[in-house]
Design a protein around this motif. Sequence first.
Motif, short mmCIF file in Angstrom:
data_model
loop_
_atom_site.label_atom_id
_atom_site.label_comp_id
_atom_site.label_asym_id
_atom_site.label_seq_id
_atom_site.Cartn_x
_atom_site.Cartn_y
_atom_site.Cartn_z
N ASP A 157 0.84 -1.20 0.00
CA ASP A 157 0.00 0.00 0.00
C ASP A 157 0.87 1.24 0.00
N ILE A 158 1.98 1.18 0.73
CA ILE A 158 2.94 2.28 0.77
C ILE A 158 4.35 1.70 0.72
N GLY A 159 5.19 2.32 -0.06
CA GLY A 159 6.61 1.96 -0.09
C GLY A 159 7.45 3.20 0.14
N GLU A 182 20.97 -0.48 -9.94
CA GLU A 182 19.69 -0.45 -10.65
C GLU A 182 18.58 -0.01 -9.70
N LYS A 183 17.87 1.01 -10.09
CA LYS A 183 16.79 1.52 -9.25
C LYS A 183 15.58 0.57 -9.31
N VAL A 184 14.80 0.60 -8.26
CA VAL A 184 13.59 -0.23 -8.20
C VAL A 184 12.57 0.30 -9.21
N ASP A 185 11.94 -0.59 -9.94
CA ASP A 185 10.87 -0.21 -10.88
C ASP A 185 9.62 0.09 -10.07
N LEU A 186 9.24 1.36 -10.04
CA LEU A 186 8.11 1.80 -9.22
C LEU A 186 6.83 1.99 -10.02
N SER A 187 6.80 1.47 -11.23
CA SER A 187 5.64 1.70 -12.11
C SER A 187 4.36 1.06 -11.59
N SER A 188 4.46 0.10 -10.67
CA SER A 188 3.26 -0.55 -10.12
C SER A 188 2.49 0.36 -9.17
N PHE A 189 3.13 1.38 -8.65
CA PHE A 189 2.46 2.28 -7.70
C PHE A 189 1.60 3.30 -8.43
N ASP A 190 0.46 3.63 -7.83
CA ASP A 190 -0.44 4.62 -8.43
C ASP A 190 0.12 6.03 -8.30
N ILE A 191 0.76 6.31 -7.17
CA ILE A 191 1.23 7.66 -6.87
C ILE A 191 2.67 7.61 -6.40
N LEU A 192 3.49 8.56 -6.89
CA LEU A 192 4.86 8.73 -6.40
C LEU A 192 4.95 10.09 -5.70
N ASN A 194 -4.37 8.48 1.65
CA ASN A 194 -5.04 8.30 0.36
C ASN A 194 -5.29 6.81 0.13
N ASP A 195 -6.18 6.51 -0.79
CA ASP A 195 -6.62 5.13 -1.01
C ASP A 195 -5.88 4.45 -2.14
N GLN A 196 -4.86 5.10 -2.70
CA GLN A 196 -4.12 4.51 -3.80
C GLN A 196 -2.74 4.08 -3.33
N THR A 197 -2.18 3.08 -4.00
CA THR A 197 -0.83 2.65 -3.63
C THR A 197 0.14 3.80 -3.89
N THR A 198 1.02 4.02 -2.94
CA THR A 198 1.88 5.20 -2.97
C THR A 198 3.30 4.83 -2.60
N CYS A 199 4.26 5.36 -3.35
CA CYS A 199 5.67 5.19 -3.00
C CYS A 199 6.28 6.55 -2.73
N VAL A 200 6.97 6.67 -1.61
CA VAL A 200 7.68 7.89 -1.25
C VAL A 200 9.14 7.71 -1.64
N VAL A 201 9.60 8.52 -2.58
CA VAL A 201 10.98 8.48 -3.03
C VAL A 201 11.76 9.52 -2.23
N VAL A 202 12.67 9.03 -1.40
CA VAL A 202 13.37 9.90 -0.46
C VAL A 202 14.72 10.31 -1.02
N ASP A 203 14.94 11.61 -1.03
CA ASP A 203 16.25 12.16 -1.37
C ASP A 203 17.02 12.25 -0.07
N GLY A 204 17.88 11.25 0.16
CA GLY A 204 18.59 11.17 1.43
C GLY A 204 18.52 9.76 1.96
N GLU A 205 17.77 9.57 3.07
CA GLU A 205 17.71 8.26 3.69
C GLU A 205 16.35 8.04 4.36
N GLU A 206 15.83 6.79 4.25
CA GLU A 206 14.52 6.48 4.86
C GLU A 206 14.62 5.54 6.05
N ASP A 207 15.82 5.33 6.57
CA ASP A 207 16.02 4.33 7.63
C ASP A 207 15.18 4.59 8.87
N LEU A 208 14.95 5.85 9.22
CA LEU A 208 14.22 6.18 10.45
C LEU A 208 12.72 6.34 10.23
#
Length: 353
Positions: free
Chosen positions: A242-244, A257-267, A291-305
């Motif tokens: 639902d969220i990445g 190689e970057k992850v293919d994020l085309s499966s997500f509805d929203i970036l 939101n009710d759509q699959t969403t990926c947050v692309v982080v400039d930096g780091e998402e560890d926390l």
Amino acid sequence: RGCYGSGHSFLCDSLNSHPNSVDSMAKLERCLVGGTFDRFHDGHKQLLLAALEVAELVEVWVTNDSMSSAKSPFLQSFEDRREAILLWADERITTHELEDNLGPAPFRKDCDGIICTPETLSNCQSINEIRLNNGLLPLEIIEVSHSLDDIGGIISSTRIRAGLIDKNGRQWLTESDRRRTYAFHSGLDEELKEPAGDLFIGPEDSPEVAMSAAMENIAPGSIVAVGDVSVETLLEMGVTPDIGLVDGMTKRSELTEKVDLSSFDILLSAENPAGEITPSLIDSISAALHNDQTTCVVVDGEEDLAPIIIHLLAPLGTNVIYGQPGQGVVLRVTSLDSKEQCRDLISRFEVRN
């Protein structure tokens, strides 16, 4: 309030707000209170304290598992809900299993009062109609106003399950909290390295092994995957979370190689330097959760926390998945305990406004 038959309805905003409404009444002998009582909270306590104020004995009728399961899959069991009341209550309160919407109120001869909130007042009035038709005296209806949280919302089990407030009506993250930048410091390093959830072991070069085991233990809520490897592994397994959250890195090294994020509805995008939690990341996670759509947050930096903020903002029952370097996959389902732990953690970060 006006009369209903010969049963009066008294309004109690709190124990002390309208003392004349309560004190002018003769003490009731036995008062009935019905409800779900999920995640026993301050509003429930206020309701029962109002009942104790007007009655010698209070019967609390708690909806059974059959009734509550139709309301939400995330409700606590009947026994857990009843136990929470008994741990708080004194000997004047007894608990009972409620098997239908009206319970025993329409036909009980040994009760003289019933407690309601504004939205259940009409139900109590219907009960009194049935009692009159059965040749019984109507019950005194005690209407208790809702308890409010820090921002004026109702303290309710629904809002607690939605992840908005704790059982005392406090927000997990206030608006001012969301505008701050939180910086990690070395004193938290060992604590944050420990898996905060269930660890599923698997070989590093075959992450699908651990991920498959984690997916077998998934809760009914949404799935949030943190980290490029976790997101990519789920996508390769045919599961779009639902969220990445991805940052193009693994083990602090840039992916070839970057992850293919085309499966997500929203970036969405967020700026979040390593070792920090920024308002940008908080806002993006909040937007993804609402939101009710699959969403990926692309982080400039780091998402560890990011899991700290996800647990603070997410509804109860949310599945948060991330990789544990060299070991496998961690799954933690958002709960009041996980929220409390994350609130404690973030309170020990260095804060920059």
